[in-house]
Design an enzyme around this catalytic site. Structure first.
Site, mmCIF file in Angstrom:
data_model
loop_
_atom_site.group_PDB
_atom_site.id
_atom_site.type_symbol
_atom_site.label_atom_id
_atom_site.label_comp_id
_atom_site.label_asym_id
_atom_site.label_seq_id
_atom_site.Cartn_x
_atom_site.Cartn_y
_atom_site.Cartn_z
ATOM 1 N N HIS A 104 0.517 2.495 -8.122
ATOM 2 C CA HIS A 104 0.773 3.208 -6.870
ATOM 3 C C HIS A 104 1.881 2.514 -6.079
ATOM 4 O O HIS A 104 2.871 3.150 -5.671
ATOM 5 C CB HIS A 104 -0.519 3.273 -6.046
ATOM 6 C CG HIS A 104 -0.362 3.970 -4.731
ATOM 7 N ND1 HIS A 104 -0.803 5.255 -4.519
ATOM 8 C CD2 HIS A 104 0.183 3.555 -3.548
ATOM 9 C CE1 HIS A 104 -0.525 5.612 -3.273
ATOM 10 N NE2 HIS A 104 0.061 4.582 -2.665
ATOM 11 N N GLU A 105 1.728 1.229 -5.874
ATOM 12 C CA GLU A 105 2.723 0.496 -5.090
ATOM 13 C C GLU A 105 4.050 0.387 -5.833
ATOM 14 O O GLU A 105 5.124 0.415 -5.222
ATOM 15 C CB GLU A 105 2.197 -0.890 -4.713
ATOM 16 C CG GLU A 105 0.911 -0.879 -3.891
ATOM 17 C CD GLU A 105 1.001 -0.072 -2.607
ATOM 18 O OE1 GLU A 105 2.134 0.165 -2.125
ATOM 19 O OE2 GLU A 105 -0.049 0.328 -2.079
ATOM 20 N N HIS A 108 6.160 3.284 -5.028
ATOM 21 C CA HIS A 108 6.893 3.122 -3.765
ATOM 22 C C HIS A 108 8.129 2.236 -3.971
ATOM 23 O O HIS A 108 9.207 2.529 -3.446
ATOM 24 C CB HIS A 108 6.000 2.485 -2.703
ATOM 25 C CG HIS A 108 5.001 3.413 -2.097
ATOM 26 N ND1 HIS A 108 5.329 4.656 -1.599
ATOM 27 C CD2 HIS A 108 3.661 3.267 -1.870
ATOM 28 C CE1 HIS A 108 4.258 5.238 -1.105
ATOM 29 N NE2 HIS A 108 3.227 4.421 -1.257
ATOM 30 N N GLU A 133 3.851 9.837 -0.191
ATOM 31 C CA GLU A 133 2.891 9.290 -1.138
ATOM 32 C C GLU A 133 2.960 9.947 -2.514
ATOM 33 O O GLU A 133 2.341 9.460 -3.469
ATOM 34 C CB GLU A 133 1.468 9.431 -0.588
ATOM 35 C CG GLU A 133 1.196 8.627 0.670
ATOM 36 C CD GLU A 133 1.325 7.124 0.469
ATOM 37 O OE1 GLU A 133 1.071 6.651 -0.667
ATOM 38 O OE2 GLU A 133 1.690 6.430 1.432
ATOM 39 N N TYR A 243 -1.719 12.197 2.615
ATOM 40 C CA TYR A 243 -2.177 11.615 1.355
ATOM 41 C C TYR A 243 -2.645 12.699 0.396
ATOM 42 O O TYR A 243 -2.274 12.716 -0.787
ATOM 43 C CB TYR A 243 -3.301 10.610 1.602
ATOM 44 C CG TYR A 243 -2.812 9.207 1.839
ATOM 45 C CD1 TYR A 243 -2.533 8.351 0.782
ATOM 46 C CD2 TYR A 243 -2.622 8.732 3.136
ATOM 47 C CE1 TYR A 243 -2.074 7.063 0.994
ATOM 48 C CE2 TYR A 243 -2.166 7.445 3.365
ATOM 49 C CZ TYR A 243 -1.892 6.611 2.291
ATOM 50 O OH TYR A 243 -1.427 5.336 2.516
#
Length: 309
Positions: A104-105, A108, A133, A243
């Site tokens: 997930h990170e 980003h 997101e 989200y």
């Protein structure tokens, strides 16, 4: 993440000699594998220590943009997590949930690195809040596909693969408690909208009301979840619904493009990189999605991902 880098296609390289805020932090440069263009750098600060930020996030340190002399300022960001630390006799062995958080990170971080906007204002993750997101949530899908899981797993002593029965059960567990986890996100979104459409609010009562409305029961007596709901003071206030809104988009992209072409397809990966990551916020999210999907986005893949169809 090696499979992701290969399909996009990117070439990361660790910088051994660098200055940073702690000896555990690593620094990586990222290059476009096709033309060796330097795209940017990211720090990885993965393990807990006293006084460190306790959640998981990517912090932009320098936006990528064009400079007055025509050269390009590369993007720099920091990927900060708190994963299981290594011990004297074992490396850092991550829980599957930690792997999912890392992907997930990492989504980003790659959004920051791969954007090629002219203006710093539109660099990387500077997109609509209810889309930001989507690139990170989409990468979570690779944590639930056998093909990609095989690439990132193995016994730390002899590299033996995950047994087939365990792999089958792991993939199937994506739907475990999905109704509860999805409803929990709805509670947060309903609470957020409630307190931001009033002049004043009793946050404990508002959260309990939202919990009752969505989950069918009030929040536990004597608690006030809102008192530690960091997103409300971290840029997601009145926008936490993003989200779940983003998840509709991320599932549509993954199911439509990657599941069709193959989760490790370099063609699909490059299409994603040029359609979604490269424009940053210089193109409206809905137009980026239509470029990626070849149509208007819809919620079919989202409902499928939740086991509803």
């Amino acid at each position: 993440s090696s499979g992701i880098n290969a399909e996009w296609p990117l070439r990361p390289g660790e910088i051994a000699d660098h200055e940073c805020w702690h000896e555990d932090v690593k620094l990586y440069s990222v290059f476009d594998k096709q033309n060796e263009q330097f795209l940017g750098q990211f720090y990885m600060d993965l393990h807990p220590r006293e006084g460190k930020y306790g959640h998981a996030a990517v912090f932009g340190l320098q936006p990528g943009c064009e400079l007055a002399d025509g050269s390009r300022q590369p993007a720099v960001c920091a990927l900060v997590c708190n994963f299981t630390a290594p011990t004297a006799d074992k490396p850092s062995l991550l829980y599957h949930s930690e792997v999912e958080t890392y992907f997930h990170e990492f989504g980003h971080a790659m959004h920051q690195i791969c954007a090629q906007t002219e203006c710093a204002y539109f660099s990387g993750t500077r997109v609509e809040r209810d889309f930001v997101e989507a690139p990170s949530q989409m990468l979570e899908n690779w944590c639930w596909e056998e093909e990609s899981l095989r690439l990132m797993s193995g016994h730390y002593k002899d590299e033996s693969p995950i047994p087939d029965d365990l792999m089958t059960n792991l993939v199937a567990s994506k739907l475990a408690n999905v109704a509860t986890t999805t409803s929990r996100q709805l509670v947060f979104g309903v609470f957020d909208q409630d307190i931001h459409t009033k002049d004043s609010a009793d946050t404990a009562q508002s959260f309990s009301n939202a919990h009752l409305k969505v989950m069918g029961s009030p929040a536990p007596s004597g608690t006030n979840f809102a008192a530690q709901f960091g997103h409300m003071a971290g840029g997601y206030d009145s926008q936490y619904y993003g989200y779940m809104w983003s998840e509709v988009y991320s599932e549509d992209m993954f199911q439509t493009v990657f599941k069709h072409a193959g989760v490790l397809s370099s063609e699909a990966g490059m299409k994603y990189r040029t359609s979604i990551l490269q424009p940053g916020g210089s193109t409206d999210a809905i137009d980026m999605l239509k470029n990626m999907l070849g149509r208007e986005p819809n919620s079919d893949a989202f409902f499928k991902a939740k086991g509803l169809v």
